[in-house]
Design a protein around this motif. Sequence first.
Motif, PDB file in Angstrom:
ATOM      1  N   LEU A  30      57.251  -1.880   2.397  1.00 37.96           N
ATOM      2  CA  LEU A  30      56.450  -2.135   1.205  1.00 37.96           C
ATOM      3  C   LEU A  30      55.515  -3.320   1.426  1.00 37.96           C
ATOM      4  O   LEU A  30      54.492  -3.455   0.752  1.00 37.96           O
ATOM      5  CB  LEU A  30      57.355  -2.395  -0.012  1.00 37.96           C
ATOM      6  N   SER A  39      50.757  -2.645   3.411  1.00 36.04           N
ATOM      7  CA  SER A  39      51.906  -1.923   2.871  1.00 36.04           C
ATOM      8  C   SER A  39      51.776  -0.437   3.147  1.00 36.04           C
ATOM      9  O   SER A  39      50.661   0.109   3.218  1.00 36.04           O
ATOM     10  CB  SER A  39      51.992  -2.157   1.362  1.00 36.04           C
ATOM     11  N   LEU A  41      52.279   1.629   1.062  1.00 35.42           N
ATOM     12  CA  LEU A  41      51.640   2.130  -0.148  1.00 35.42           C
ATOM     13  C   LEU A  41      50.120   2.076  -0.069  1.00 35.42           C
ATOM     14  O   LEU A  41      49.427   2.737  -0.847  1.00 35.42           O
ATOM     15  CB  LEU A  41      52.109   1.323  -1.361  1.00 35.42           C
ATOM     16  N   PHE A 246      53.715   7.826  -0.319  1.00 29.66           N
ATOM     17  CA  PHE A 246      54.975   7.106  -0.174  1.00 29.66           C
ATOM     18  C   PHE A 246      56.160   8.051  -0.276  1.00 29.66           C
ATOM     19  O   PHE A 246      57.123   7.938   0.494  1.00 29.66           O
ATOM     20  CB  PHE A 246      55.095   6.010  -1.234  1.00 29.66           C
TER      21      PHE A 246
END
Length: 370
Positions: A30, A39, A41, A246
């Motif tokens: 993360l 990240s 993400l 993700f």
Amino acid sequence: MSLSGGRCLQSWKSSLTCLFKVLRGLQEELLCHKDTHVSVLEVSHRSKDFGDIIQAAEKTVRELLNVPSNYRVVFMQGGGTGQFAAVPLNLMARTGKADYIVTGSWSAKAAKEAAKYGQVSEVVPRSERYTGVPPASTWTLDPQASYVYYCANETVEGVEFQSVPEVPEGVPLVCDMSSNFFTRPVDVSKFGVIYGGAQKNIGCAGVTLVIIREDLLGSPLPICPIVFDYAVMDKNKSLYNTPPTFAIHVMGEVLGWVRKEGGVQEMERRCLEKSSMIYSIVDSSGGFYSTVVEPGSRSRVNVVFRVGGKGGDEQVEKTFLDEAGKLGLLSLKGHRSVGGVRASLYNALSVKDARRLADFMVSFKEQHGA
């Protein structure tokens, strides 16, 4: 238990023990995914880094289920409920009609949705209470159906198919495996389409895994939304629009864990051990615990039962749930439509955790049984 925090039997601390390395790795990513300095993400779905992620996830799916080369693997959004529409939107055009084997709440909802797009025959009539899979000898399947549809495991009622239904030659078989995906080996070649939301056994909510035989691609109904068009999603390698990046990464990591643990064969062994442990206590309780599900249709992943005698005693069940919660045995309350208790024994739940529930059930009966 599910990684998304769905039905489970254990505390968060215990679930960390079960998939600690996967969860810890995801936590670290993360902040920074490998050497990207960003990240996971934030990684672009068009980048090589995400390309590696989604290709690895597909490769693991193919390895674990021995997916034949003439089947496509796509990662979609909309959950299992989205597939209630996607299946008829992609397949109904073949003949305009389809057979649905309704054995619980989810297949009933799927049949209702499909009826918007064609003629649906409910091979097993709807019921106020589903207690098992009726014998195939009682079904009438249409050899001209576009496809035959069933839900492999009904989470609400605790009803599971223990074998793959036989269908007329040339009619594709479609299966919703959302709640028992990767809990046992599957002969993919028997199916036209298999799908499942990830959140029960193979990841977190947000991505739906769909496996489609390639000859079924390319003939959707004209009204099919492009994001539900299997051929479009396949042609664009699940990247027609921004995918749930993700969630796909989580799926890949969880399935990697399944592979390291021994694959779907080992998951099946554990699943049977866990469910047999709980059912044996129900069956030997002298009626204190009871289930209406027929023995041959009992789910290996969702054990649904009542507490306090036949039909259950709501006050005793409330006490059961309260005391279980104090021990970290969480989310055991049954679905509102059937009541009672539901113990969900998904892959991430260990045999040790199932034993904790079994021990509690024994002690609870000793204290509260007549």
